[in-house]
Design a protein around this motif. Structure first.
Motif, PDB file in Angstrom:
ATOM      1  N   VAL A 155       5.728   3.071   8.308  1.00 29.96           N
ATOM      2  CA  VAL A 155       6.079   2.030   7.330  1.00 29.96           C
ATOM      3  C   VAL A 155       6.510   2.659   6.006  1.00 29.96           C
ATOM      4  O   VAL A 155       6.290   3.845   5.765  1.00 29.96           O
ATOM      5  CB  VAL A 155       4.903   1.036   7.125  1.00 29.96           C
ATOM      6  CG1 VAL A 155       4.481   0.406   8.437  1.00 29.96           C
ATOM      7  CG2 VAL A 155       3.708   1.695   6.445  1.00 29.96           C
ATOM      8  N   ALA A 156       7.085   1.825   5.149  1.00 31.01           N
ATOM      9  CA  ALA A 156       7.626   2.307   3.878  1.00 31.01           C
ATOM     10  C   ALA A 156       6.491   2.694   2.917  1.00 31.01           C
ATOM     11  O   ALA A 156       5.353   2.236   3.053  1.00 31.01           O
ATOM     12  CB  ALA A 156       8.500   1.229   3.238  1.00 31.01           C
ATOM     13  N   GLY A 197       2.037   3.000  -3.510  1.00 32.66           N
ATOM     14  CA  GLY A 197       1.388   1.996  -2.662  1.00 32.66           C
ATOM     15  C   GLY A 197       0.156   1.346  -3.259  1.00 32.66           C
ATOM     16  O   GLY A 197      -0.520   0.569  -2.580  1.00 32.66           O
ATOM     17  N   ALA A 219       5.564   1.855   0.006  1.00 30.21           N
ATOM     18  CA  ALA A 219       4.817   0.878  -0.798  1.00 30.21           C
ATOM     19  C   ALA A 219       4.004  -0.097   0.031  1.00 30.21           C
ATOM     20  O   ALA A 219       3.406  -1.014  -0.519  1.00 30.21           O
ATOM     21  CB  ALA A 219       5.805   0.098  -1.666  1.00 30.21           C
ATOM     22  N   THR A 220       3.967   0.091   1.371  1.00 33.15           N
ATOM     23  CA  THR A 220       3.508  -1.036   2.188  1.00 33.15           C
ATOM     24  C   THR A 220       2.283  -0.770   3.059  1.00 33.15           C
ATOM     25  O   THR A 220       2.043  -1.518   4.005  1.00 33.15           O
ATOM     26  CB  THR A 220       4.658  -1.521   3.115  1.00 33.15           C
ATOM     27  OG1 THR A 220       4.938  -0.470   4.042  1.00 33.15           O
ATOM     28  CG2 THR A 220       5.906  -1.874   2.338  1.00 33.15           C
ATOM     29  N   ALA A 263      -0.116  -3.822   2.884  1.00 32.10           N
ATOM     30  CA  ALA A 263       0.554  -5.035   3.379  1.00 32.10           C
ATOM     31  C   ALA A 263       0.765  -4.940   4.887  1.00 32.10           C
ATOM     32  O   ALA A 263       0.565  -5.918   5.620  1.00 32.10           O
ATOM     33  CB  ALA A 263       1.893  -5.211   2.661  1.00 32.10           C
ATOM     34  N   SER A 264       1.159  -3.758   5.370  1.00 38.87           N
ATOM     35  CA  SER A 264       1.383  -3.597   6.821  1.00 38.87           C
ATOM     36  C   SER A 264       0.074  -3.789   7.568  1.00 38.87           C
ATOM     37  O   SER A 264       0.029  -4.446   8.616  1.00 38.87           O
ATOM     38  CB  SER A 264       1.956  -2.208   7.123  1.00 38.87           C
ATOM     39  OG  SER A 264       3.166  -2.031   6.426  1.00 38.87           O
ATOM     40  N   VAL A 322       2.044   5.676   6.495  1.00 40.19           N
ATOM     41  CA  VAL A 322       2.855   5.408   5.300  1.00 40.19           C
ATOM     42  C   VAL A 322       3.769   6.622   5.070  1.00 40.19           C
ATOM     43  O   VAL A 322       3.357   7.762   5.318  1.00 40.19           O
ATOM     44  CB  VAL A 322       1.926   5.177   4.088  1.00 40.19           C
ATOM     45  CG1 VAL A 322       2.711   5.058   2.793  1.00 40.19           C
ATOM     46  CG2 VAL A 322       1.082   3.920   4.311  1.00 40.19           C
ATOM     47  N   SER A 347      -0.181  -2.530  -3.027  1.00 37.87           N
ATOM     48  CA  SER A 347      -0.370  -3.031  -1.669  1.00 37.87           C
ATOM     49  C   SER A 347      -1.805  -2.784  -1.193  1.00 37.87           C
ATOM     50  O   SER A 347      -2.460  -3.659  -0.608  1.00 37.87           O
ATOM     51  CB  SER A 347       0.648  -2.316  -0.781  1.00 37.87           C
ATOM     52  OG  SER A 347       0.497  -2.643   0.538  1.00 37.87           O
ATOM     53  N   SER A 403      -2.424  -5.559   6.605  1.00 44.01           N
ATOM     54  CA  SER A 403      -2.765  -6.994   6.549  1.00 44.01           C
ATOM     55  C   SER A 403      -2.045  -7.754   7.655  1.00 44.01           C
ATOM     56  O   SER A 403      -2.634  -8.629   8.304  1.00 44.01           O
ATOM     57  CB  SER A 403      -2.369  -7.584   5.189  1.00 44.01           C
ATOM     58  OG  SER A 403      -3.039  -6.912   4.156  1.00 44.01           O
TER      59      SER A 403
END
Ligand code: SF4
Length: 309
Positions: free
Chosen positions: A67-68, A111, A70-71, A74-75, A44, A114, A77
């Motif tokens: 990854v960004a 994050g 906030a993710t 989610a990434s 992240v 997420s 997942s």
């Protein structure tokens, strides 16, 4: 087990762009020794994004996704869903461990939605937060993990609010495993990584990561500052599994009465970021409030420990 019994295979390579004494780099090195090569790393946005380096000069000898902010959850997942789909088609061998590596900015603040969503969906991954209590990669701004009284560029007079306790927030998600670790107790860290790896579902591990330039102490003292955080109770070492908490390493020795807890002030004096808090009358009140915060955190955790109930 001794440190020299850990594998000599290095998946975090020498020559990275980290500062001298970077806690995240040492933490990655230990984590990789526990997890091994069959790991997919999701970084992240944080100092580790820079430390990881630009292809083909990466310091990390594993498959990596940047990854960004906030993710993270989610990434993970998405990667886990992809691995499950490949597994159903018989296109994977042994399923890799999916590891998210995020700072406190990407965990406590940007994050959290997420991470919380992935945990609630029981996503099968390990999430590690290396908590350096500020946004180090963008120039030392405050985060939700910054302690009361600490200087940052956005709290020039010292932070006036308490830090969050995100490990307790993760416990409230009823996930299989939550643990806190310190670089001053590397075997405790290593064994908690192995435990996390042996379980399924969302597993959350948080490392206190004293950052020499951000916290203003000499880079050679990173381990000593980490140790003082635990010995003063400002960082408590424990693991939470199946509804019960177990204190570990030096925290357990302090709470069993074998070792006396050091004053919070001794820990604050190891770092320039608390210079102002130590010198001013308002700062002295902040130190008293931090002592109360430590006592309150211990009492709250003891409520989850069978022998204290
Ligand atoms: S600023 Fe701190 S966390 Fe970031 S690379 Fe340097 S030592 Fe590591």
């Amino acid at each position: 087990m001794r440190l020299k019994d850990l594998t000599s295979e290095e998946l975090f390579l020498a020559g990275s762009t980290a500062c001298q004494g970077c806690p995240s780099s040492l933490a990655l090195r230990i984590a990789f020794k526990a997890l091994g090569k069959n790991t997919i790393l999701i970084v992240v946005a944080s100092c580790t994004s820079v430390v990881q380096g630009a292809y083909p000069l990466s310091a990390i000898n594993l498959p990596v996704m940047n990854v960004a902010f906030a993710t993270g959850g989610a990434s993970a997942s998405g990667v886990v869903a992809g691995l499950n789909a490949l597994g159903k088609r018989g296109e994977t061998g042994e399923k890799p461990t999916v590891l998210v590596w995020a700072g406190d900015g990407g965990t406590y603040d940007i994050g959290i939605q997420s991470l919380s969503g992935a945990a609630e969906r029981e996503t099968d991954f390990i999430y590690v937060c290396y908590n350096n209590e500020m946004y180090s990669n963008t120039g030392t701004q405050r985060s939700g993990a910054t302690p009361l009284g600490a200087w940052t560029t956005t709290t020039p007079g010292g932070k006036t609010q308490h830090r969050k306790d995100i490990s307790q927030i993760m416990i409230a998600h009823r996930i299989p495993y939550v643990a806190t670790v310190s670089l001053a107790y590397p075997l405790d860290f290593y064994q908690k990584m192995l435990k996390a790896m042996s379980l399924k579902g969302t597993r959350y591990i948080e490392i206190l990561a004293p950052c020499p330039p951000g916290w203003k102490f000499p880079s050679g003292q990173m381990i000593e500052v980490s140790r003082m955080a635990v010995q003063s109770g400002m960082w408590l070492l424990y693991e939470h599994e199946e509804g019960k908490t177990r204190f570990t390493a030096a925290t357990s020795r302090i709470l069993d009465g074998k070792v006396k807890r050091k004053p919070v002030r001794d820990y604050l004096e190891t770092q320039g970021r608390f210079k102002q808090a130590i010198a001013s009358p308002e700062g002295s009140k902040a130190i008293d409030r931090l002592e109360e915060e430590v006592s309150e955190s211990i009492r709250r955790l003891q409520g989850w420990v069978p022998e204290y109930i």
